[in-house]
Design a protein around this motif. Structure first.
Motif, PDB file in Angstrom:
ATOM      1  N   VAL A 139      35.219  41.224  32.670  1.00  0.00           N
ATOM      2  CA  VAL A 139      36.336  40.342  31.984  1.00  0.00           C
ATOM      3  C   VAL A 139      36.622  39.226  32.925  1.00  0.00           C
ATOM      4  O   VAL A 139      36.802  38.015  32.260  1.00  0.00           O
ATOM      5  CB  VAL A 139      37.552  40.997  31.329  1.00  0.00           C
ATOM      6  CG1 VAL A 139      38.485  39.958  30.408  1.00  0.00           C
ATOM      7  CG2 VAL A 139      37.104  41.926  30.079  1.00  0.00           C
ATOM      8  N   ASP A 140      37.143  39.490  34.200  1.00  0.00           N
ATOM      9  CA  ASP A 140      37.573  38.607  35.201  1.00  0.00           C
ATOM     10  C   ASP A 140      36.343  37.654  35.549  1.00  0.00           C
ATOM     11  O   ASP A 140      35.886  37.841  36.478  1.00  0.00           O
ATOM     12  CB  ASP A 140      38.242  39.148  36.063  1.00  0.00           C
ATOM     13  CG  ASP A 140      39.067  38.351  37.259  1.00  0.00           C
ATOM     14  OD1 ASP A 140      39.266  37.339  36.861  1.00  0.00           O
ATOM     15  OD2 ASP A 140      39.140  38.763  38.270  1.00  0.00           O
ATOM     16  N   ILE A 141      36.023  36.504  34.612  1.00  0.00           N
ATOM     17  CA  ILE A 141      34.815  35.978  34.940  1.00  0.00           C
ATOM     18  C   ILE A 141      34.971  35.134  36.461  1.00  0.00           C
ATOM     19  O   ILE A 141      33.843  35.072  37.126  1.00  0.00           O
ATOM     20  CB  ILE A 141      34.525  34.769  34.030  1.00  0.00           C
ATOM     21  CG1 ILE A 141      34.435  35.476  32.656  1.00  0.00           C
ATOM     22  CG2 ILE A 141      33.575  33.868  34.302  1.00  0.00           C
ATOM     23  CD1 ILE A 141      34.587  34.345  31.440  1.00  0.00           C
ATOM     24  N   ASN A 142      36.070  34.480  36.731  1.00  0.00           N
ATOM     25  CA  ASN A 142      36.145  33.899  38.080  1.00  0.00           C
ATOM     26  C   ASN A 142      36.536  34.769  39.065  1.00  0.00           C
ATOM     27  O   ASN A 142      36.590  34.267  40.276  1.00  0.00           O
ATOM     28  CB  ASN A 142      36.971  32.712  37.753  1.00  0.00           C
ATOM     29  CG  ASN A 142      38.720  33.111  37.706  1.00  0.00           C
ATOM     30  OD1 ASN A 142      38.920  34.188  37.631  1.00  0.00           O
ATOM     31  ND2 ASN A 142      39.410  32.088  37.313  1.00  0.00           N
ATOM     32  N   GLY A 143      36.803  36.045  38.865  1.00  0.00           N
ATOM     33  CA  GLY A 143      36.938  36.802  40.207  1.00  0.00           C
ATOM     34  C   GLY A 143      38.543  36.942  40.924  1.00  0.00           C
ATOM     35  O   GLY A 143      38.292  37.197  41.917  1.00  0.00           O
ATOM     36  N   SER A 186      42.971  38.303  37.855  1.00  0.00           N
ATOM     37  CA  SER A 186      43.689  38.078  36.809  1.00  0.00           C
ATOM     38  C   SER A 186      42.881  37.617  35.517  1.00  0.00           C
ATOM     39  O   SER A 186      41.754  37.293  35.792  1.00  0.00           O
ATOM     40  CB  SER A 186      44.729  37.185  36.962  1.00  0.00           C
ATOM     41  OG  SER A 186      44.300  35.903  37.386  1.00  0.00           O
ATOM     42  N   VAL A 187      43.223  37.867  34.461  1.00  0.00           N
ATOM     43  CA  VAL A 187      42.705  37.759  33.112  1.00  0.00           C
ATOM     44  C   VAL A 187      43.312  36.812  32.165  1.00  0.00           C
ATOM     45  O   VAL A 187      44.537  37.195  31.986  1.00  0.00           O
ATOM     46  CB  VAL A 187      42.122  39.101  32.350  1.00  0.00           C
ATOM     47  CG1 VAL A 187      41.407  38.792  31.357  1.00  0.00           C
ATOM     48  CG2 VAL A 187      41.419  39.736  33.341  1.00  0.00           C
ATOM     49  N   THR A 188      42.524  35.693  31.600  1.00  0.00           N
ATOM     50  CA  THR A 188      43.463  34.970  30.715  1.00  0.00           C
ATOM     51  C   THR A 188      43.073  35.533  29.302  1.00  0.00           C
ATOM     52  O   THR A 188      42.298  36.348  29.117  1.00  0.00           O
ATOM     53  CB  THR A 188      42.849  33.492  30.779  1.00  0.00           C
ATOM     54  OG1 THR A 188      41.553  33.438  30.338  1.00  0.00           O
ATOM     55  CG2 THR A 188      43.142  32.926  32.251  1.00  0.00           C
ATOM     56  N   MET A 189      43.836  35.275  28.293  1.00  0.00           N
ATOM     57  CA  MET A 189      43.571  35.627  27.115  1.00  0.00           C
ATOM     58  C   MET A 189      42.183  35.029  26.641  1.00  0.00           C
ATOM     59  O   MET A 189      41.329  35.597  25.826  1.00  0.00           O
ATOM     60  CB  MET A 189      44.779  35.299  26.024  1.00  0.00           C
ATOM     61  CG  MET A 189      46.044  35.872  26.543  1.00  0.00           C
ATOM     62  SD  MET A 189      46.149  37.469  26.561  1.00  0.00           S
ATOM     63  CE  MET A 189      45.988  37.958  24.960  1.00  0.00           C
ATOM     64  N   ASP A 190      41.771  33.922  27.064  1.00  0.00           N
ATOM     65  CA  ASP A 190      40.405  33.370  26.623  1.00  0.00           C
ATOM     66  C   ASP A 190      39.171  34.133  27.284  1.00  0.00           C
ATOM     67  O   ASP A 190      38.520  34.537  26.606  1.00  0.00           O
ATOM     68  CB  ASP A 190      40.300  31.956  27.021  1.00  0.00           C
ATOM     69  CG  ASP A 190      41.085  31.043  26.290  1.00  0.00           C
ATOM     70  OD1 ASP A 190      41.612  31.286  25.102  1.00  0.00           O
ATOM     71  OD2 ASP A 190      41.420  29.720  26.933  1.00  0.00           O
ATOM     72  N   GLU A 191      39.430  34.723  28.397  1.00  0.00           N
ATOM     73  CA  GLU A 191      38.562  35.609  28.948  1.00  0.00           C
ATOM     74  C   GLU A 191      38.337  36.901  28.359  1.00  0.00           C
ATOM     75  O   GLU A 191      37.327  37.423  27.992  1.00  0.00           O
ATOM     76  CB  GLU A 191      38.995  35.956  30.554  1.00  0.00           C
ATOM     77  CG  GLU A 191      38.652  34.715  31.624  1.00  0.00           C
ATOM     78  CD  GLU A 191      38.956  34.953  33.008  1.00  0.00           C
ATOM     79  OE1 GLU A 191      38.345  34.584  33.861  1.00  0.00           O
ATOM     80  OE2 GLU A 191      40.013  35.690  32.994  1.00  0.00           O
ATOM     81  N   LEU A 192      39.780  37.321  27.827  1.00  0.00           N
ATOM     82  CA  LEU A 192      39.725  38.535  27.303  1.00  0.00           C
ATOM     83  C   LEU A 192      39.045  38.639  25.816  1.00  0.00           C
ATOM     84  O   LEU A 192      38.129  39.153  25.349  1.00  0.00           O
ATOM     85  CB  LEU A 192      41.125  39.275  27.164  1.00  0.00           C
ATOM     86  CG  LEU A 192      41.375  40.627  26.265  1.00  0.00           C
ATOM     87  CD1 LEU A 192      40.517  41.549  27.013  1.00  0.00           C
ATOM     88  CD2 LEU A 192      42.768  40.917  26.212  1.00  0.00           C
ATOM     89  N   ASP A 193      39.300  37.474  25.201  1.00  0.00           N
ATOM     90  CA  ASP A 193      38.909  37.198  23.728  1.00  0.00           C
ATOM     91  C   ASP A 193      37.095  37.138  23.965  1.00  0.00           C
ATOM     92  O   ASP A 193      36.501  37.415  23.146  1.00  0.00           O
ATOM     93  CB  ASP A 193      39.528  35.878  23.085  1.00  0.00           C
ATOM     94  CG  ASP A 193      40.787  36.091  22.603  1.00  0.00           C
ATOM     95  OD1 ASP A 193      41.215  37.267  22.624  1.00  0.00           O
ATOM     96  OD2 ASP A 193      41.484  34.942  22.540  1.00  0.00           O
ATOM     97  N   GLY A 194      36.767  36.204  24.781  1.00  0.00           N
ATOM     98  CA  GLY A 194      35.526  36.079  25.212  1.00  0.00           C
ATOM     99  C   GLY A 194      34.631  37.338  25.394  1.00  0.00           C
ATOM    100  O   GLY A 194      33.517  37.686  25.025  1.00  0.00           O
ATOM    101  N   ALA A 195      35.119  38.078  26.155  1.00  0.00           N
ATOM    102  CA  ALA A 195      34.562  39.449  26.388  1.00  0.00           C
ATOM    103  C   ALA A 195      34.333  40.469  25.409  1.00  0.00           C
ATOM    104  O   ALA A 195      33.614  41.035  24.992  1.00  0.00           O
ATOM    105  CB  ALA A 195      35.534  40.330  27.575  1.00  0.00           C
ATOM    106  N   ARG A 196      35.674  40.315  24.494  1.00  0.00           N
ATOM    107  CA  ARG A 196      35.539  41.233  23.364  1.00  0.00           C
ATOM    108  C   ARG A 196      34.610  40.620  22.395  1.00  0.00           C
ATOM    109  O   ARG A 196      33.984  41.584  21.720  1.00  0.00           O
ATOM    110  CB  ARG A 196      37.209  41.244  22.577  1.00  0.00           C
ATOM    111  CG  ARG A 196      38.006  42.067  23.392  1.00  0.00           C
ATOM    112  CD  ARG A 196      39.391  41.955  22.634  1.00  0.00           C
ATOM    113  NE  ARG A 196      39.298  42.560  21.324  1.00  0.00           N
ATOM    114  CZ  ARG A 196      39.398  43.679  21.234  1.00  0.00           C
ATOM    115  NH1 ARG A 196      39.208  44.677  21.877  1.00  0.00           N
ATOM    116  NH2 ARG A 196      39.278  44.387  19.923  1.00  0.00           N
TER     117      ARG A 196
END
Length: 96
Positions: A7-11, A14-24
């Motif tokens: 989920v942590d696209i940029n490494g 930390s994870v943004t809500m957008d990253e979490l939504d995108g992974a889902r």
């Protein structure tokens, strides 16, 4: 940890809500409900991100609560102290 890294696209650990939504969405999972989204948002740091350590602590507490609940249920059902504890720990190991 693997899901967090996915989920942590940029490494940045930390994870943004957008990253979490995108992974889902990528995994074909439905969007989070507003209630779940708000609950997770309450755990965010000042940058509105979920830090790795916060997520690990949250999951650890959730698993500990699950062990205690399972243990208490076994005890209420009349299982011995040792059997109840061993069963609860075994269930935790299976859930990994």
């Amino acid at each position: 940890v693997k899901f967090f890294d996915f989920v942590d696209i940029n490494g940045d650990r930390s994870v943004t809500m957008d990253e979490l939504d995108g992974a889902r969405s990528y995994l074909g999972l439905p969007p989070l409900s507003d209630k779940d989204h708000d609950s997770l948002f309450a755990l965010c740091n000042m940058e509105e991100e979920l830090d790795f350590d916060i997520i690990v602590n949250f999951v650890t507490i959730f698993k500990l609560k699950s062990i205690v609940k399972d243990y208490q249920l076994k005890r209420q059902q009349g299982h011995s102290l040792d059997d109840s504890l061993n069963s609860s720990i075994h269930n935790l190991k299976r859930s990994r």
